[in-house]
Each structure stands twice: as C-alpha cells, then as structure tokens.
Design an enzyme around this catalytic site. Structure first.
Site, mmCIF file in Angstrom:
data_model
loop_
_atom_site.group_PDB
_atom_site.id
_atom_site.type_symbol
_atom_site.label_atom_id
_atom_site.label_comp_id
_atom_site.label_asym_id
_atom_site.label_seq_id
_atom_site.Cartn_x
_atom_site.Cartn_y
_atom_site.Cartn_z
ATOM 1 C CG ASN A 214 18.012 -1.335 4.851
ATOM 2 O OD1 ASN A 214 19.114 -0.881 5.141
ATOM 3 N ND2 ASN A 214 17.123 -1.691 5.768
ATOM 4 C CE LYS B 107 17.885 -5.111 6.677
ATOM 5 N NZ LYS B 107 17.043 -6.096 7.320
ATOM 6 C CG HIS C 5 14.469 -0.999 9.285
ATOM 7 N ND1 HIS C 5 14.771 -2.104 10.055
ATOM 8 C CD2 HIS C 5 14.318 -1.456 8.019
ATOM 9 C CE1 HIS C 5 14.815 -3.171 9.275
ATOM 10 N NE2 HIS C 5 14.540 -2.804 8.029
ATOM 11 C CD GLU D 84 17.108 -4.860 10.715
ATOM 12 O OE1 GLU D 84 17.925 -4.088 10.177
ATOM 13 O OE2 GLU D 84 16.611 -5.839 10.119
ATOM 14 C CD GLU E 61 11.034 -3.127 5.494
ATOM 15 O OE1 GLU E 61 11.572 -3.559 4.476
ATOM 16 O OE2 GLU E 61 11.660 -2.798 6.506
ATOM 17 N N GLY F 231 14.071 -10.635 6.755
ATOM 18 C CA GLY F 231 15.237 -11.511 6.894
ATOM 19 C C GLY F 231 14.897 -12.941 7.282
ATOM 20 C CB SER G 141 11.647 -12.593 2.900
ATOM 21 O OG SER G 141 12.180 -12.781 4.203
HETATM 22 P P1 PGA Z 1 15.065 -8.393 3.922
HETATM 23 O O1 PGA Z 1 15.098 -6.999 4.714
HETATM 24 O O2 PGA Z 1 14.768 -8.073 2.485
HETATM 25 O O3 PGA Z 1 16.438 -8.961 4.124
HETATM 26 O O4 PGA Z 1 13.992 -9.217 4.530
HETATM 27 C C1 PGA Z 1 14.180 -5.978 4.428
HETATM 28 C C2 PGA Z 1 14.419 -4.802 5.339
HETATM 29 O O5 PGA Z 1 14.756 -4.994 6.504
HETATM 30 O O6 PGA Z 1 14.275 -3.642 4.916
#
Ligand code: PGA
Length: 245
Positions: free
Chosen positions: A9, A11, A97, A99, A166, A172, A204
């Site tokens: 992803n 982003k 997601h 976000e 997740e 993150g 992460s």
């Molecule tokens: P990350 O993000 O691996 O940077 O923690 C995962 C995600 O948001 O899908």
C-alpha cells in the site's frame, strides 16, 4: 489451498518517476516468484501508467490494486473513481483502510456498499479491519464488525474476499502486533468468513518481522505500507512468503 498474498500500500507517496522505478524494480525482482501473489497499490493516478508499463499478463502473480474507490458507477461525484474505471487497470482494491475511516470518516455502511460494488464490477476487495486500542474484547468486537461488513455477500464472494487485519495502533507506528496476537485475532476472524478466504496482517511489517507472521497457521499474507516503498526490503518479504509456500 490459500495462495499467500503480499500487498504493498503505497498510500499517497511517489511521483510518477519514482512509481516507475519502484514498480519496474519489483517486477524484475519477483519475476522468478511463482507460488504467491504480489499486489502493488500505487496512488490511483499512477495505475493506468503502471498497467501499461508492467506486462501483467506475462507475470500472472504480479497484480495491481487501487487504494480506494466509490460505489457508484458514474455521475456527479466530483473527485471520485468508479469501480468499473478501476477494473480497467487493476484487479484488487483496498477498502475500509483505517486512514479512510479516520481521516475521511467512512463508516461501515459506506464500506459495505463499496465491497458489494467492487464485486459487481469484477474487482477483488482487500477489506481492512482493526481495533483502535488493544484490549481483551478486541477479538470479539472485530469478529462482530466483520460479520456485519460481509452480510449479504455470497459464499463465493466471501471466498474471493481478502481481509486485512490491521490494528490501528500498529499502523505506521513501529509497534507491530506480535505474530501470536495477530494469529489469535485472525483465527477468530476466520470463523466469520470461509476456510478459503485469505486473511492478511498489516501494521509496521518489516523484512525482519515478516517471517514470524507468515509462519502462522491462519495468516495468509501481509498488507505493507512503509516497507512497500523500499525495493529491497519489500522484495525480501515477497521472497520469504514464496519460500514458505
Ligand atoms: P505500515 O502501514 O506498514 O506503514 O504500518 C500498513 C497499512 O497502513 O496498510
């Protein structure tokens, strides 16, 4: 047999030149990988370029995915992208997601509509689910949420669906869930879906911790943010998944 899936992803990162370099780098590094699926989810605006540039048909295990879409097919929805538009350039779409839910206030009703619309357009949704704060009720609450999100889907659709567990606190943050905890939650989520439904862990993930997740019985792959923007670490994770398949 559930084929392992590693999804990147990206982003809202990369310019067009970076996107080409990263996608081409991944393509040449995963050429020999055959037992898993690798899904790259760049920003929507780069999808069409990458779809032309990556000879997807020649590498059937390397796919493209979108990070979001709207549920309507066309019309006055300024700034949105229809499922049918995504389908022309990608096979997967990430939906729900955290976000999207936290920053753009998407709720369960909207996410359910998007999942159904994705299937109607022939896309495979990667449906994200995860708790904000970890506590002893998380597992039960998430299983309940997933039950509501998949209500109304056919058995075949549930089988095609990819679920991504997740935990929001792990995204993150550099504070990933332990592989044992992720396995425990994912085993509970599996009760809601189908024995064939693939369930990923995300939050992460690095080249160092990937093997621990991929060795768990119910974890069928990874949804990777930060590490998916780094060629070598991402490719290493793909290789680990292939070796374990
Ligand atoms: P990350 O993000 O691996 O940077 O923690 C995962 C995600 O948001 O899908």
């Amino acid at each position: 047999m559930r084929t392992k899936l590693i999804a990147g992803n990206w982003k809202m990162n990369t310019n067009l030149a970076d996107a080409h370099v990263l996608a081409n780098g991944i393509r040449s590094e995963v050429e020999h990988i055959e037992k898993i699926e690798v899904v790259l989810c760049p920003p929507t605006i780069w999808l069409i370029e990458l779809a032309h540039n990556i000879p997807l048909g020649k590498l059937p295990h390397l796919k493209l995915g979108a990070q979001n879409m709207y549920f309507e097919s066309k019309g006055a929805f300024t700034g949105e992208t229809a499922p049918e538009m995504i389908k022309e350039v990608a096979e997967y779409v990430i939906l729900g997601h955290s976000e999207r839910t936290h920053i753009f206030h998407e709720d369960a009703e909207l996410i359910s509509k998007k999942v159904k619309a994705a299937f109607a357009a022939g896309l495979k949704p990667i449906l994200c689910i995860g708790e904000d704060v970890q506590d002893e009720n998380s597992k039960t609450q998430l299983a309940h949420q997933l039950t509501e999100l998949v209500a109304g889907l056919s058995e075949e659709q549930i089988q095609t669906l990819v679920v991504a567990y997740e935990p929001v606190w792990a995204i993150g943050s550099g504070n990933p869930a332990t592989a044992e905890y992720a396995q425990e939650v994912i085993a509970a989520l599996r009760q809601v879906v189908n024995a064939e439904t693939r369930i990923l862990y995300g939050g992460s993930v690095t080249e160092e911790n990937a093997k621990a997740y991929l060795s768990q019985e119910d974890i069928d792959g990874l949804l990777i943010g930060g590490t998916s923007l780094k060629l070598k670490p991402f490719v290493t994770v793909c290789q680990i998944a292939d070796d374990l398949s």
